[in-house]
Design a protein around this motif. Structure first.
Motif, mmCIF file in Angstrom:
data_model
loop_
_atom_site.group_PDB
_atom_site.id
_atom_site.type_symbol
_atom_site.label_atom_id
_atom_site.label_comp_id
_atom_site.label_asym_id
_atom_site.label_seq_id
_atom_site.Cartn_x
_atom_site.Cartn_y
_atom_site.Cartn_z
ATOM 1 N N PRO A 65 0.807 -1.229 0.000
ATOM 2 C CA PRO A 65 0.000 0.000 0.000
ATOM 3 C C PRO A 65 0.837 1.275 0.000
ATOM 4 C CG PRO A 65 -0.767 -1.544 1.683
ATOM 5 C CD PRO A 65 0.529 -2.085 1.164
ATOM 6 N N SER A 66 0.271 2.327 -0.569
ATOM 7 C CA SER A 66 0.935 3.632 -0.587
ATOM 8 C C SER A 66 -0.098 4.698 -0.922
ATOM 9 C CB SER A 66 2.032 3.649 -1.659
ATOM 10 O OG SER A 66 2.496 4.966 -1.879
ATOM 11 N N THR A 67 0.047 5.852 -0.320
ATOM 12 C CA THR A 67 -0.730 7.026 -0.737
ATOM 13 C C THR A 67 0.217 8.039 -1.379
ATOM 14 O OG1 THR A 67 -2.361 6.711 1.002
ATOM 15 C CG2 THR A 67 -2.225 8.918 0.049
ATOM 16 N N ARG A 68 1.168 8.538 -0.586
ATOM 17 C CA ARG A 68 2.040 9.618 -1.047
ATOM 18 C C ARG A 68 2.991 9.218 -2.165
ATOM 19 N NH1 ARG A 68 0.264 10.571 3.573
ATOM 20 N NH2 ARG A 68 0.591 8.343 3.755
ATOM 21 N N THR A 69 3.685 8.121 -1.971
ATOM 22 C CA THR A 69 4.749 7.791 -2.928
ATOM 23 C C THR A 69 4.147 7.517 -4.305
ATOM 24 O OG1 THR A 69 5.896 6.821 -1.061
ATOM 25 C CG2 THR A 69 6.819 6.394 -3.236
ATOM 26 N N ARG A 70 3.127 6.671 -4.343
ATOM 27 C CA ARG A 70 2.539 6.329 -5.641
ATOM 28 C C ARG A 70 1.878 7.543 -6.290
ATOM 29 N NH1 ARG A 70 -2.253 4.757 -7.750
ATOM 30 N NH2 ARG A 70 -3.333 4.662 -5.757
ATOM 31 N N ILE A 117 9.025 0.758 -8.277
ATOM 32 C CA ILE A 117 8.564 -0.454 -7.584
ATOM 33 C C ILE A 117 8.573 -0.276 -6.065
ATOM 34 C CG2 ILE A 117 10.905 -1.469 -7.724
ATOM 35 C CD1 ILE A 117 9.544 -4.248 -7.696
ATOM 36 N N ARG A 118 7.484 -0.692 -5.433
ATOM 37 C CA ARG A 118 7.427 -0.843 -3.968
ATOM 38 C C ARG A 118 7.093 -2.301 -3.692
ATOM 39 N NH1 ARG A 118 4.363 2.812 0.460
ATOM 40 N NH2 ARG A 118 6.242 4.040 0.056
ATOM 41 N N HIS A 119 7.832 -2.897 -2.762
ATOM 42 C CA HIS A 119 7.659 -4.321 -2.478
ATOM 43 C C HIS A 119 7.985 -4.583 -1.017
ATOM 44 C CE1 HIS A 119 7.842 -8.656 -3.078
ATOM 45 N NE2 HIS A 119 7.376 -8.481 -4.315
ATOM 46 N N GLN A 145 15.053 0.178 2.531
ATOM 47 C CA GLN A 145 15.388 1.484 1.965
ATOM 48 C C GLN A 145 14.153 2.189 1.411
ATOM 49 O OE1 GLN A 145 18.377 3.342 0.712
ATOM 50 N NE2 GLN A 145 19.357 2.376 2.466
ATOM 51 N N HIS A 146 14.173 3.499 1.468
ATOM 52 C CA HIS A 146 13.147 4.318 0.811
ATOM 53 C C HIS A 146 13.874 5.567 0.302
ATOM 54 C CE1 HIS A 146 9.439 6.010 -0.345
ATOM 55 N NE2 HIS A 146 8.730 5.867 0.767
ATOM 56 N N PRO A 147 14.726 5.386 -0.709
ATOM 57 C CA PRO A 147 15.627 6.479 -1.080
ATOM 58 C C PRO A 147 14.939 7.744 -1.574
ATOM 59 C CG PRO A 147 15.729 4.690 -2.696
ATOM 60 C CD PRO A 147 14.933 4.183 -1.541
ATOM 61 N N HIS A 276 7.665 14.376 9.253
ATOM 62 C CA HIS A 276 7.141 13.004 9.366
ATOM 63 C C HIS A 276 6.898 12.553 7.934
ATOM 64 C CE1 HIS A 276 4.759 9.529 10.370
ATOM 65 N NE2 HIS A 276 4.532 9.880 11.630
ATOM 66 N N ALA A 277 7.416 11.384 7.570
ATOM 67 C CA ALA A 277 7.210 10.913 6.194
ATOM 68 C C ALA A 277 5.736 10.619 5.939
ATOM 69 C CB ALA A 277 8.055 9.674 5.938
ATOM 70 N N LEU A 278 4.964 10.439 7.020
ATOM 71 C CA LEU A 278 3.564 10.075 6.939
ATOM 72 C C LEU A 278 3.436 8.693 6.265
ATOM 73 C CD1 LEU A 278 1.985 13.518 5.946
ATOM 74 C CD2 LEU A 278 2.363 12.619 8.252
HETATM 75 N N1 CP Z 1 5.949 8.362 2.993
HETATM 76 C C1 CP Z 1 5.426 7.283 2.359
HETATM 77 O O1 CP Z 1 6.136 6.416 1.845
HETATM 78 O O2 CP Z 1 4.061 7.283 2.333
HETATM 79 P P1 CP Z 1 3.179 6.200 1.570
HETATM 80 O O3 CP Z 1 3.410 4.874 2.257
HETATM 81 O O4 CP Z 1 1.760 6.682 1.686
HETATM 82 O O5 CP Z 1 3.652 6.128 0.150
#
Ligand code: CP
Length: 320
Positions: A65-70, A117-119, A145-147, A276-278
């Motif tokens: 799942p992702s909101t911001r990154t995607r 890609i997020r995994h 990592q989350h570069p 905060h990366a949230l």
């Molecule tokens: N900061 C961050 O990675 O948020 P998401 O998980 O919503 O993409």
């Protein structure tokens, strides 16, 4: 295409932007490369270009799942005139029929110009980069990592403090499983910063990372009290407990989050900013949102400009 920059790629060539291939780990980037990306992001924010990704297709392959990154990758692409394909979980992909990640990525790299890609598996992005015929960006691999988040963090710190050196930074919360924290700690080794590590015992920063900090000559200390560190720092970086990364009967699951409330900021330095990366769960009381120290929504908004810079750099060598 696992190498971030082709061998023997001189900084002057990097500035021209023609050497960047993948973004897999923050550790693969030099200080000069990071500075170049931040400069490009500043240009994106100031000049708002519209056509740098014309006729380009970005595949956003999100297995987690992702909101911001995607959505910031999508926004970045669309605002630069590109197109997006992709998925938000593997539920509707042929992974469910038993196809491997290897084959999935190999096929998609023939459809798109770049893969994000997020995994959940650490190393999945590196594997994708090895298989793909196109550039790959790691949007988070397990607790590793989350570069791109770290580049957003650095851009935001520079924006709100006008510098990346001579800073005191508190990292608060789950420092063990937070990939955002791991990437940021590694980036901090390139700068003159002093770290305050505030974490419950079962969620402390891994020993290997503490050793790396020592070897890099970074000053750091461990704390159990948020109130104790707030008056000393320029950046208060909050991190949620990463429930999805450990068993619910483990010691980590018993730990309580540190919660920032408005009154705790009474003794803060005038320049303090809270990041905060949230997503936030409970770590920051909503009452903090309206305080001058709150900068986490600006941080997430900056995600678009930083990701525009990365896409443009990987596909075009930068801004024309
Ligand atoms: N900061 C961050 O990675 O948020 P998401 O998980 O919503 O993409």
């Amino acid at each position: 295409m696992a190498t971030i920059y082709r061998e023997a790629c001189a900084p002057s060539a990097i500035a021209a932007g023609d050497c960047l291939s993948d973004i897999i780990s923050i550790k693969d980037l030099t200080l000069e490369q990071i500075q170049h990306i931040l400069q490009l992001a500043t240009k994106m924010k100031q000049e708002r270009p519209t056509d740098l990704l014309k006729n380009k297709i970005i595949a956003n392959c999100f297995f987690e799942p992702s909101t911001r990154t995607r959505l910031s990758f999508e926004t970045a692409t669309l605002k630069l005139g590109g197109n997006v394909i992709g998925f938000t979980s593997d539920d509707a992909t042929s992974i469910k029929k038993g196809e491997t990640l290897h084959d999935t990525i190999r096929v998609i790299s023939d459809y798109a110009d770049l893969i994000v890609i997020r995994h959940s598996h650490e190393g999945a992005a590196r594997l994708a980069a090895d298989v793909s015929t196109r550039p790959v960006i790691n949007a988070g691999d397990g607790a590793n990592q989350h570069p791109t988040q770290t580049l957003v963090d650095l851009f935001t710190i520079q924006e709100c403090q006008q510098r990346l050196d001579n800073l005191s930074i508190a990292l608060v919360g789950d420092l063990k499983y937070g990939r955002t924290i791991h990437s940021l700690v590694q980036a901090c080794m390139l700068f003159d910063v002093r770290l305050f590590l505030v974490a419950p015992p079962a969620l402390a920063l891994p020993e290997s990372m503490c050793d790396a900090l020592k070897n890099a000559g970074i000053r750091f200390s461990f704390h159990q009290s948020l109130e104790e560190v707030i008056p000393k720092v320029d950046i208060l970086y909050m991190q949620r407990i990463q429930q999805e990364r450990f068993q619910q009967n483990s010691q980590a699951a018993m730990e309580k989050p540190f919660i920032l409330t408005p009154n705790m900021l009474d003794k803060a330095k005038p320049n303090l900013k809270v990041l905060h990366a949230l997503p936030r769960v409970k770590e920051i009381d909503v009452g903090v949102d309206s305080m001058p120290q709150a900068y986490y929504f600006e941080q997430s908004a900056n995600g678009v400009f930083v990701r525009q810079a990365l896409l443009s750099l990987l596909l075009n060598g930068g801004v024309a």
